[in-house]
Design a protein around this motif. Sequence first.
Motif, PDB file in Angstrom:
ATOM      1  N   ALA A 208       0.837  -1.198   0.000  1.00 33.02           N
ATOM      2  CA  ALA A 208       0.000   0.000   0.000  1.00 33.02           C
ATOM      3  C   ALA A 208       0.869   1.245   0.000  1.00 33.02           C
ATOM      4  CB  ALA A 208      -0.908   0.024   1.228  1.00 33.02           C
ATOM      5  N   GLY A 209       0.382   2.287  -0.645  1.00 31.88           N
ATOM      6  CA  GLY A 209       1.005   3.593  -0.535  1.00 31.88           C
ATOM      7  C   GLY A 209       0.509   4.272   0.723  1.00 31.88           C
ATOM      8  N   ALA A 210       1.404   4.887   1.470  1.00 36.81           N
ATOM      9  CA  ALA A 210       1.023   5.490   2.752  1.00 36.81           C
ATOM     10  C   ALA A 210      -0.051   6.558   2.595  1.00 36.81           C
ATOM     11  CB  ALA A 210       2.262   6.091   3.426  1.00 36.81           C
ATOM     12  N   LEU A 211      -0.114   7.196   1.419  1.00 39.39           N
ATOM     13  CA  LEU A 211      -1.047   8.298   1.203  1.00 39.39           C
ATOM     14  C   LEU A 211      -2.213   7.913   0.304  1.00 39.39           C
ATOM     15  CD1 LEU A 211       1.645  11.093   0.663  1.00 39.39           C
ATOM     16  CD2 LEU A 211       0.438  10.507   2.779  1.00 39.39           C
ATOM     17  N   ASP A 212      -2.399   6.626   0.061  1.00 37.62           N
ATOM     18  CA  ASP A 212      -3.459   6.176  -0.833  1.00 37.62           C
ATOM     19  C   ASP A 212      -4.821   6.336  -0.167  1.00 37.62           C
ATOM     20  OD1 ASP A 212      -4.941   5.021  -2.836  1.00 37.62           O
ATOM     21  OD2 ASP A 212      -3.883   3.113  -2.826  1.00 37.62           O
ATOM     22  N   LYS A 213      -5.732   7.019  -0.867  1.00 38.16           N
ATOM     23  CA  LYS A 213      -7.088   7.210  -0.354  1.00 38.16           C
ATOM     24  C   LYS A 213      -8.055   6.159  -0.885  1.00 38.16           C
ATOM     25  CE  LYS A 213      -6.362  12.228  -0.160  1.00 38.16           C
ATOM     26  NZ  LYS A 213      -6.790  13.553  -0.711  1.00 38.16           N
ATOM     27  N   VAL A 214      -7.564   5.281  -1.769  1.00 43.15           N
ATOM     28  CA  VAL A 214      -8.405   4.218  -2.339  1.00 43.15           C
ATOM     29  C   VAL A 214      -8.058   2.890  -1.674  1.00 43.15           C
ATOM     30  CG1 VAL A 214      -9.127   3.045  -4.445  1.00 43.15           C
ATOM     31  CG2 VAL A 214      -8.576   5.483  -4.513  1.00 43.15           C
ATOM     32  N   GLY A 215      -6.867   2.362  -1.976  1.00 47.61           N
ATOM     33  CA  GLY A 215      -6.400   1.173  -1.274  1.00 47.61           C
ATOM     34  C   GLY A 215      -5.713   1.605   0.007  1.00 47.61           C
ATOM     35  N   ARG A 216      -6.490   2.088   0.942  1.00 46.22           N
ATOM     36  CA  ARG A 216      -5.947   2.703   2.165  1.00 46.22           C
ATOM     37  C   ARG A 216      -5.050   1.724   2.926  1.00 46.22           C
ATOM     38  NH1 ARG A 216      -8.638   7.424   3.634  1.00 46.22           N
ATOM     39  NH2 ARG A 216     -10.473   7.896   2.340  1.00 46.22           N
ATOM     40  N   PRO A 217      -3.907   2.206   3.435  1.00 50.14           N
ATOM     41  CA  PRO A 217      -2.987   1.280   4.109  1.00 50.14           C
ATOM     42  C   PRO A 217      -3.613   0.532   5.273  1.00 50.14           C
ATOM     43  CG  PRO A 217      -2.280   3.590   4.346  1.00 50.14           C
ATOM     44  CD  PRO A 217      -3.366   3.567   3.337  1.00 50.14           C
ATOM     45  N   GLU A 218      -4.468   1.210   6.052  1.00 49.40           N
ATOM     46  CA  GLU A 218      -5.063   0.504   7.181  1.00 49.40           C
ATOM     47  C   GLU A 218      -6.006  -0.606   6.707  1.00 49.40           C
ATOM     48  OE1 GLU A 218      -7.545   4.303   6.519  1.00 49.40           O
ATOM     49  OE2 GLU A 218      -5.429   3.686   6.435  1.00 49.40           O
ATOM     50  N   ALA A 230       0.083 -13.880   4.848  1.00 48.91           N
ATOM     51  CA  ALA A 230       0.215 -12.575   4.199  1.00 48.91           C
ATOM     52  C   ALA A 230       1.099 -11.659   5.021  1.00 48.91           C
ATOM     53  CB  ALA A 230      -1.153 -11.927   4.014  1.00 48.91           C
ATOM     54  N   ARG A 231       1.835 -10.804   4.305  1.00 42.83           N
ATOM     55  CA  ARG A 231       2.617  -9.757   4.956  1.00 42.83           C
ATOM     56  C   ARG A 231       2.261  -8.426   4.308  1.00 42.83           C
ATOM     57  NH1 ARG A 231       8.652 -11.216   3.080  1.00 42.83           N
ATOM     58  NH2 ARG A 231       7.847 -13.296   3.499  1.00 42.83           N
ATOM     59  N   PHE A 232       2.448  -7.358   5.055  1.00 46.46           N
ATOM     60  CA  PHE A 232       2.056  -6.025   4.605  1.00 46.46           C
ATOM     61  C   PHE A 232       3.266  -5.106   4.555  1.00 46.46           C
ATOM     62  CE2 PHE A 232       0.886  -1.695   6.042  1.00 46.46           C
ATOM     63  CZ  PHE A 232       0.106  -1.308   4.963  1.00 46.46           C
ATOM     64  N   VAL A 233       3.348  -4.333   3.471  1.00 47.45           N
ATOM     65  CA  VAL A 233       4.395  -3.333   3.307  1.00 47.45           C
ATOM     66  C   VAL A 233       3.745  -2.010   2.937  1.00 47.45           C
ATOM     67  CG1 VAL A 233       6.393  -2.601   1.964  1.00 47.45           C
ATOM     68  CG2 VAL A 233       6.152  -5.001   2.605  1.00 47.45           C
ATOM     69  N   CYS A 234       4.146  -0.946   3.613  1.00 46.20           N
ATOM     70  CA  CYS A 234       3.636   0.392   3.324  1.00 46.20           C
ATOM     71  C   CYS A 234       4.761   1.220   2.700  1.00 46.20           C
ATOM     72  CB  CYS A 234       3.137   1.052   4.603  1.00 46.20           C
ATOM     73  SG  CYS A 234       2.302   2.632   4.339  1.00 46.20           S
ATOM     74  N   ILE A 235       4.470   1.842   1.544  1.00 49.35           N
ATOM     75  CA  ILE A 235       5.461   2.628   0.816  1.00 49.35           C
ATOM     76  C   ILE A 235       5.281   4.099   1.155  1.00 49.35           C
ATOM     77  CG2 ILE A 235       6.427   3.190  -1.431  1.00 49.35           C
ATOM     78  CD1 ILE A 235       6.681   0.229  -0.699  1.00 49.35           C
ATOM     79  N   GLU A 236       6.218   4.659   1.862  1.00 50.58           N
ATOM     80  CA  GLU A 236       6.140   6.063   2.257  1.00 50.58           C
ATOM     81  C   GLU A 236       6.277   6.972   1.022  1.00 50.58           C
ATOM     82  OE1 GLU A 236       5.339   7.138   5.209  1.00 50.58           O
ATOM     83  OE2 GLU A 236       5.283   5.086   5.996  1.00 50.58           O
ATOM     84  N   GLY A 237       5.565   8.092   1.058  1.00 53.04           N
ATOM     85  CA  GLY A 237       5.658   9.073  -0.019  1.00 53.04           C
ATOM     86  C   GLY A 237       4.883   8.725  -1.264  1.00 53.04           C
ATOM     87  N   ALA A 238       4.147   7.605  -1.235  1.00 52.67           N
ATOM     88  CA  ALA A 238       3.371   7.169  -2.393  1.00 52.67           C
ATOM     89  C   ALA A 238       1.894   7.125  -2.037  1.00 52.67           C
ATOM     90  CB  ALA A 238       3.833   5.792  -2.868  1.00 52.67           C
TER      91      ALA A 238
END
Length: 266
Positions: A208-218, A230-238
Amino acid sequence: MNTTRLPDYEVAGDADTTLFLLHGAYGSRAYFRPLIATLVRAGYRVVAWDAPGYGLSPLPEGGLSIEGLAEAATRLIQREASRFNVVVGHSMGGIVAPLASLHAKGLVQGLVISATVATFSRKSAQDKATFAEERIGPIRRGLPFKEAALPVIRGMLAPTSSGPLVDLVVDVASGMRAETFCAAIEAIVGYDGEDNLKAVSVPTLLIAGALDKVGRPEGMQSLTGLIPDARFVCIEGAAHYAFAEQPEAFNAALLGFLSELSAKHV
């Protein structure tokens, strides 16, 4: 029209591991060109499709459904599978990918889901209506697709995102057919994929992109409670298009996951 024909696709690279790239509701395989080059250079074979209705692939007479897209993706996997296969789905492609991996069970050894609202089953009727209205309402009222799409596409990018990869995404995503896009959004809103996510049995990477309003990281992180491995990765600045907005971080997460998968299956 022959409704069983495979959608158009391209194959790049030559390796025992094949990655199947499934694009989102906005776009086509064309916006994956830089990612395809990166993956081939890293030693992978890549199959990237234009989903039914996208690019040169005709829109099925009955319209689109996630189940129909997954069936088409499954036939593509069955045709082009190599010794080891991973399905990588972005946005709408990330909704299709889990179901396709279930249909192609035994052929798929890994799954990557990027920037995805994996199921609308938990959203209210008002949330579903708002999501659809923002995207297809203006088009239904006669606004040209590009004019309606550009503000939404740019709104799915992080405020600081720029550069040739971002420009490619905007160009490809805003240049598709309105009829296909409207059918895709209706398919997404009408799909309940929660049970299919629970049935996924292969290792899965959620990006997930940290700033995504569609596929929200949470929201994407919560899928670790549905998908057993499953594992989760958050991409900062995206935001929504991390593979173009922060390609180095996205590629590092993806290639690291692929390397670990390969090591387990040696």
